[in-house]
Design a protein around this motif. Structure first.
Motif, short mmCIF file in Angstrom:
data_model
loop_
_atom_site.label_atom_id
_atom_site.label_comp_id
_atom_site.label_asym_id
_atom_site.label_seq_id
_atom_site.Cartn_x
_atom_site.Cartn_y
_atom_site.Cartn_z
N ALA A 177 -10.14 -77.61 17.55
CA ALA A 177 -9.51 -76.48 18.25
C ALA A 177 -8.01 -76.67 18.14
N HIS A 178 -7.32 -75.62 17.69
CA HIS A 178 -5.87 -75.69 17.53
C HIS A 178 -5.15 -74.81 18.55
N THR A 179 -5.92 -74.11 19.38
CA THR A 179 -5.30 -73.21 20.36
C THR A 179 -6.08 -73.31 21.68
N ASP A 180 -5.46 -72.81 22.75
CA ASP A 180 -6.14 -72.79 24.05
C ASP A 180 -7.41 -71.96 23.98
N SER A 181 -7.32 -70.82 23.31
CA SER A 181 -8.49 -69.94 23.31
C SER A 181 -9.64 -70.58 22.51
N ALA A 182 -9.30 -71.30 21.43
CA ALA A 182 -10.36 -72.00 20.68
C ALA A 182 -11.00 -73.07 21.56
N LEU A 183 -10.17 -73.75 22.35
CA LEU A 183 -10.72 -74.79 23.24
C LEU A 183 -11.67 -74.18 24.27
N ARG A 184 -11.31 -72.97 24.73
CA ARG A 184 -12.19 -72.31 25.71
C ARG A 184 -13.56 -72.02 25.10
N VAL A 202 -16.78 -81.49 24.65
CA VAL A 202 -15.39 -81.29 24.24
C VAL A 202 -14.70 -82.65 24.31
N VAL A 203 -13.99 -82.99 23.23
CA VAL A 203 -13.33 -84.31 23.17
C VAL A 203 -11.83 -84.11 22.94
N ASP A 204 -11.05 -85.13 23.32
CA ASP A 204 -9.59 -85.01 23.22
C ASP A 204 -9.08 -85.61 21.89
N ARG A 205 -7.77 -85.51 21.70
CA ARG A 205 -7.15 -85.97 20.45
C ARG A 205 -7.40 -87.46 20.21
N GLN A 206 -7.38 -88.22 21.32
CA GLN A 206 -7.54 -89.67 21.17
C GLN A 206 -8.88 -90.02 20.54
N LEU A 207 -9.93 -89.36 21.05
CA LEU A 207 -11.25 -89.66 20.50
C LEU A 207 -11.34 -89.20 19.03
N ILE A 208 -10.76 -88.03 18.75
CA ILE A 208 -10.81 -87.54 17.36
C ILE A 208 -10.09 -88.55 16.46
N ALA A 209 -8.93 -89.03 16.93
CA ALA A 209 -8.14 -89.96 16.11
C ALA A 209 -8.92 -91.25 15.85
N SER A 210 -9.72 -91.68 16.83
CA SER A 210 -10.44 -92.94 16.60
C SER A 210 -11.61 -92.74 15.64
N GLU A 211 -12.20 -91.53 15.63
CA GLU A 211 -13.36 -91.28 14.74
C GLU A 211 -12.95 -90.78 13.36
N VAL A 212 -11.81 -90.09 13.27
CA VAL A 212 -11.37 -89.53 11.97
C VAL A 212 -9.92 -90.00 11.75
N PRO A 213 -9.73 -91.32 11.57
CA PRO A 213 -8.36 -91.87 11.59
C PRO A 213 -7.49 -91.38 10.43
N TYR A 214 -8.10 -90.92 9.38
CA TYR A 214 -7.34 -90.51 8.19
C TYR A 214 -6.90 -89.05 8.25
N MET A 215 -7.18 -88.38 9.37
CA MET A 215 -6.80 -86.96 9.47
C MET A 215 -5.46 -86.83 10.20
N ASP A 216 -4.61 -85.92 9.72
CA ASP A 216 -3.33 -85.68 10.40
C ASP A 216 -3.54 -84.68 11.53
N LEU A 217 -3.63 -85.20 12.75
CA LEU A 217 -3.92 -84.33 13.89
C LEU A 217 -2.78 -83.34 14.16
N PRO A 238 -1.06 -78.05 15.45
CA PRO A 238 -1.66 -79.32 15.85
C PRO A 238 -3.04 -79.17 16.49
N VAL A 239 -3.88 -80.16 16.25
CA VAL A 239 -5.21 -80.16 16.85
C VAL A 239 -5.07 -80.48 18.34
N MET A 240 -5.70 -79.68 19.20
CA MET A 240 -5.61 -79.91 20.65
C MET A 240 -6.84 -80.64 21.19
N GLY A 241 -7.94 -80.49 20.51
CA GLY A 241 -9.19 -81.11 20.95
C GLY A 241 -10.28 -80.65 19.99
N ALA A 242 -11.53 -80.91 20.33
CA ALA A 242 -12.62 -80.51 19.43
C ALA A 242 -13.92 -80.42 20.20
N LEU A 243 -14.85 -79.68 19.61
CA LEU A 243 -16.24 -79.73 20.06
C LEU A 243 -16.90 -80.80 19.21
#
Ligand code: PYC
Length: 404
Positions: free
Chosen positions: A110-117, A135-150, A157-162
């Motif tokens: 999710a790159h926007t508030d509405s996508a996060l909703r 729903v997970v935060d940037r920290q968790l995404i960074a630990s699972e997909v370390p090679y991605m530029d958040l 910028p990536v705000m979070g993810a499902l």
């Protein structure tokens, strides 16, 4: 060479068509083969012909990016695709053939508030129905997909993810061939290079199919042809709201395994996973205009690369090996059209848009049940054609990984 060396690995040469079959399945992709398999295996219906204008799995089955998931938005969708995930998990054993089913975990960024909703909405529906999504935060995404530029090169910028742990990939050809072999071994006839040219009716009932290899009579016909659906429904005068848009995809050269997860960006319109061969399998939005064609374009690779490089800058060093397109049969509510139709004995499995591969097992199983019982299986009743006339839609646009 001994006789066994001359035998085709899976199927003997095509025999002439018989004058009559109980069931004719139009379309020898994953869905058609799965339907044939479950008809024979679970209902003992084996006087079945699968008619395929090209070769087995050569349509959308062989042209997708093989993602399997059940993190949909509606309870109807979640229930249906969850059944499919569970069937997929056992397919290699069922077939005694490795379909390379690989559970990876699936991130929808999710790159926007509405996508996060929307992600929160999907997560809550999923959890309510026992599906692992959160729903997970940037920290968790960074630990699972370390090679991605958040930060996406500063663009969005990536705000979070499902995050959907059961998300998986599989070898698409093996799925089609596994079902085909299982159906064939139980007595189903598979006729490749056999094009349907007409469907015959008597009163309000189907009674036969014309092909470029001859005429046959039959009791039931099911159309499982995705992007060719309008050509078939026209033959029986059935109107659907399906429109065909090309969906393109591509793979890079193979590299050592580094990407364990599936990453989808709804906002950037890209999705990527690494295949068991090491290739990055990638796709983007559907093409912008209606077109009944599987041509691929430079526009697609250019647009996709632009977004991919925001997220994965190192991909710029990889060579692109192949690109292709499928024909997506898209419905207004982004859900399929399945089951009985106003024409007695004629059934539809269509509207697969950009979400068809993941439904292969469940569509085959529920359509086989529907044919055997001549009534819609409860899992597909919400997807009946009449929902458009009844204004009873199943809105899944928010759960389509692909931009439209
Ligand atoms: O629905 O997961 C999906 C999907 C990915 C690529 C195309 N469709």
């Amino acid at each position: 060479l001994s006789k066994s060396h001359n035998e085709p690995r899976f199927f003997p040469d095509t025999k002439p068509l018989k004058p009559h079959y109980d069931v004719v399945i139009i379309g020898g992709g994953g869905h058609g083969m799965a339907c044939a398999y479950y008809l024979a295996k679970e209902h003992g219906i084996t006087n079945v012909a699968v008619l395929e204008q090209g070769y087995i799995g050569g349509g959308n089955t062989g042209r997708n990016t093989t993602i399997v998931r059940s993190n949909y938005l509606t309870p109807e969708g979640v229930r249906f695709y969850d059944t499919s995930v569970k069937l997929f998990e056992d397919l290699s054993d069922d077939f005694d053939l490795n379909i390379f089913y690989s559970t990876r975990g699936h991130f929808t960024l999710a790159h926007t508030d509405s996508a996060l909703r929307t992600m929160r909405w999907r997560a809550e529906v999923n959890k309510h129905m026992g599906i692992a999504s959160e729903v997970v935060d940037r920290q968790l995404i960074a630990s699972e997909v370390p090679y991605m530029d958040l930060d996406c090169a500063g663009h969005s910028p990536v705000m979070g993810a499902l995050y959907h742990a059961p998300g998986a990939v599989a070898r698409h050809d093996a799925v089609a061939w596994g079902y085909a072999r299982g159906a064939y071994n139980r007595g189903v006839e598979i006729h490749q290079k056999t094009r349907v040219t007409g469907i015959r009716t008597q009163g309000d009932k189907v009674c036969g199919v014309d092909t470029d290899r001859g005429r046959i009579s039959c009791n039931q016909v099911v159309s499982m042809v995705a992007g060719s659906t309008p050509r078939i429904t026209e033959m029986v005068g059935i109107r659907t709201p399906i429109e065909i848009f090309p969906l393109q995809a591509c793979v890079t050269e193979p590299v050592k395994p580094f990407m364990n997860t599936i990453v989808v960006s709804g906002s950037l319109h890209v999705y990527v996973s690494q295949s068991s061969r090491g290739e990055l399998v990638m796709g983007a939005s559907v093409d912008p205009s209606v077109l009944h064609s599987t041509r691929s374009s430079f526009d697609f690779t250019e647009g996709l690369s632009d977004k991919m490089l925001d997220l994965f800058p190192f991909v710029s060093r990889l060579k692109m090996m192949r690109q292709w397109a499928g024909m997506s049969d898209i419905t207004p509510d982004f859900a399929p059209i399945m089951g009985k139709t106003p024409l007695d004995g004629f059934y539809l499995d269509a509207g697969w848009g950009t979400w068809g591969f993941k439904a292969t097992p469940v569509s085959g199983k529920t359509l086989a049940w529907t044919l055997a019982n001549d009534r819609n299986h409860e899992l597909i009743e919400p997807f009946r054609l009449s929902r458009f006339a009844d204004f009873d839609l199943v809105g899944e646009k928010g759960a389509a990984s692909v931009g439209h």
